[in-house]
Design an enzyme around this catalytic site. Structure first.
Site, PDB file in Angstrom:
ATOM      1  N   LYS A 185      11.366  41.141  22.223  1.00  0.00           N
ATOM      2  CA  LYS A 185      12.296  41.695  21.379  1.00  0.00           C
ATOM      3  C   LYS A 185      12.748  40.310  20.451  1.00  0.00           C
ATOM      4  CE  LYS A 185      17.395  42.686  21.906  1.00  0.00           C
ATOM      5  NZ  LYS A 185      18.387  42.746  22.831  1.00  0.00           N
ATOM      6  N   ARG A 207      21.328  35.024  18.103  1.00  0.00           N
ATOM      7  CA  ARG A 207      20.720  35.245  19.357  1.00  0.00           C
ATOM      8  C   ARG A 207      19.293  34.436  19.378  1.00  0.00           C
ATOM      9  NH1 ARG A 207      24.565  38.614  20.771  1.00  0.00           N
ATOM     10  NH2 ARG A 207      24.399  41.004  19.750  1.00  0.00           N
ATOM     11  N   LYS A 238      10.423  45.663  20.222  1.00  0.00           N
ATOM     12  CA  LYS A 238      11.867  46.053  19.501  1.00  0.00           C
ATOM     13  C   LYS A 238      11.927  44.958  18.364  1.00  0.00           C
ATOM     14  CE  LYS A 238      16.757  46.090  20.151  1.00  0.00           C
ATOM     15  NZ  LYS A 238      17.470  45.474  20.981  1.00  0.00           N
TER      16      LYS A 238
HETATM   17  C1  PBG Z   1      21.651  44.771  23.317  1.00  0.00           C
HETATM   18  C2  PBG Z   1      20.942  45.680  22.510  1.00  0.00           C
HETATM   19  C3  PBG Z   1      20.723  45.625  21.085  1.00  0.00           C
HETATM   20  C4  PBG Z   1      20.187  46.543  20.693  1.00  0.00           C
HETATM   21  C5  PBG Z   1      19.619  47.227  21.845  1.00  0.00           C
HETATM   22  N1  PBG Z   1      20.256  46.709  22.941  1.00  0.00           N
HETATM   23  C6  PBG Z   1      21.683  44.641  20.222  1.00  0.00           C
HETATM   24  C7  PBG Z   1      21.136  43.325  19.995  1.00  0.00           C
HETATM   25  O1  PBG Z   1      20.023  42.892  20.651  1.00  0.00           O
HETATM   26  O2  PBG Z   1      21.700  42.547  19.195  1.00  0.00           O
HETATM   27  C8  PBG Z   1      19.900  47.058  19.215  1.00  0.00           C
HETATM   28  C9  PBG Z   1      19.501  48.396  18.936  1.00  0.00           C
HETATM   29  C10 PBG Z   1      19.621  48.780  17.551  1.00  0.00           C
HETATM   30  O3  PBG Z   1      19.506  48.014  16.661  1.00  0.00           O
HETATM   31  O4  PBG Z   1      19.339  49.907  17.429  1.00  0.00           O
HETATM   32  N2  PBG Z   1      22.292  45.195  24.160  1.00  0.00           N
HETATM   33 ZN    ZN Z   2      22.418  41.750  24.299  1.00  0.00          ZN
END
Ligand code: PBG
Ligand code: ZN
Length: 315
Positions: A185, A207, A238
């Site tokens: 991620k 983050r 992702k």
């Molecule tokens: C965290 C999470 C996020 C997304 C999915 N799970 C947000 C992040 O990491 O800030 C992002 C998904 C998207 O942008 O569609 N709970």
């Molecule tokens: Zn989160």
């Protein structure tokens, strides 16, 4: 080439079996509030989510992933740890109305903490305390499991997360409950619109201490391989569209099923371009989905899933 021959030799195909549709649960009743940056995506109260599940099944969509917007946020994300919290309640309502809807839950704290970070903060309040967060993640996973979730999807990128969750789930008898890890991620600006829907933008900092640098390819592969070794049942890359090379790399480096998250910013861009009349929205959408499959994805989480279902049905 003849159309029949073209489909005989087609290497990659799409089916509704490939898709997971994201839903955002909010407390209250009769709430269905559209997000301005993501047309067609709503915050919904539980009754509306249950109705939506009926429509999804009619379209052939049998998997959802749940996100929650709790009434109250605090420093440790208590709503996520409570059996009457927004996610636990939504799981129960959906499984009661549609027992064969496959319910995946996003496991993280950023939607539940008042500071918007993905876990418990360290004493200096500068970043997330990894090990303290593993403990509450395990609790959150058990709350979801007891509520009836079909799969847990930890998204916080904490070190040792998969091993800790597997152990916690097994210890309470959930040995067959699969874990889909957000294993690779990236710290991405493509999550912008999601943070509007989920009301989860960090109140300070970013983050980057726990999400990955978009510039790093070897590290991206290693992160997924690590989660595979810890026992993840499904891996994930992702965002998706700007990371097709990484999807292929992870596919080649592992044998575990692979999911991609076609994130909010990717969806918002296509929607905006379609609205502006500068692209053929539907064709660009389908081409994007096939690209994910071609790159090596088995599963696609996408806000486009309902529209894809309609296109496939017409074919
Ligand atoms: C965290 C999470 C996020 C997304 C999915 N799970 C947000 C992040 O990491 O800030 C992002 C998904 C998207 O942008 O569609 N709970
Ligand atoms: Zn989160």
């Amino acid at each position: 080439m003849n159309a029949t021959l073209r489909s005989l030799v087609r290497e990659t195909t799409l089916s509704m079996d490939d898709f997971i549709y994201p839903l955002f649960a909010k407390s209250g009743e009769g709430i269905k509030k559209e997000i301005s940056s993501m047309p067609g995506v709503y915050q919904m109260s539980i009754d509306e989510i249950v109705k939506e599940c009926g429509k999804l099944q009619e379209l052939g969509i049998n998997s959802i992933i749940l996100f929650g917007i709790p009434e109250v946020k605090d420093s440790v994300g208590s709503d996520a740890l409570c059996e009457h919290g927004i996610i636990a309640s939504t799981i129960k309502a959906v499984k009661k109305a549609y027992p064969n809807m496959f319910v995946v839950t996003d496991l993280c704290f950023c939607e539940f903490t008042d500071h918007g970070h993905c876990g418990i903060l360290d004493i200096e309040h500068e970043s997330v305390n990894n090990d303290a967060t593993l403990e509450i993640l395990a609790k959150q996973a058990l709350v979801h499991a007891h509520a009836g979730a079909d799969m847990i999807a930890p998204s916080g990128m904490m070190d040792g997360m998969i091993e800790a969750l597997r152990e916690a789930l097994d210890s309470e008898g959930f040995v067959n409950l699969p874990i889909m890890s957000y294993s690779t991620k990236f710290a991405s600006a493509y999550y912008g619109p999601f943070r509007d829907v989920a009301e989860s933008a960090p109140s300070f900092g970013d983050r980057k201490t726990y999400q990955m640098d978009p510039a790093n390819r070897r590290e991206a592969i290693a992160e997924s391989v690590e989660d595979e070794m810890q026992g993840a049942d499904i891996l994930m890359v992702k965002p998706a569209l700007a990371y097709l090379d990484i999807i292929r790399d992870v596919r080649n480096a592992t044998s575990t099923p692979l999911c991609v998250y076609n994130v909010s910013g990717e969806y918002a861009m296509l929607k905006a371009a379609g609205k502006a009349g500068v692209i053929d929205y539907e064709r660009v959408m389908m081409e994007t989905m096939i690209a994910f499959k071609r790159a090596g994805a088995d599963i696609i989480i996408s806000y486009h899933a309902k529209e894809v279902a309609e296109v496939l049905r017409r074919r």
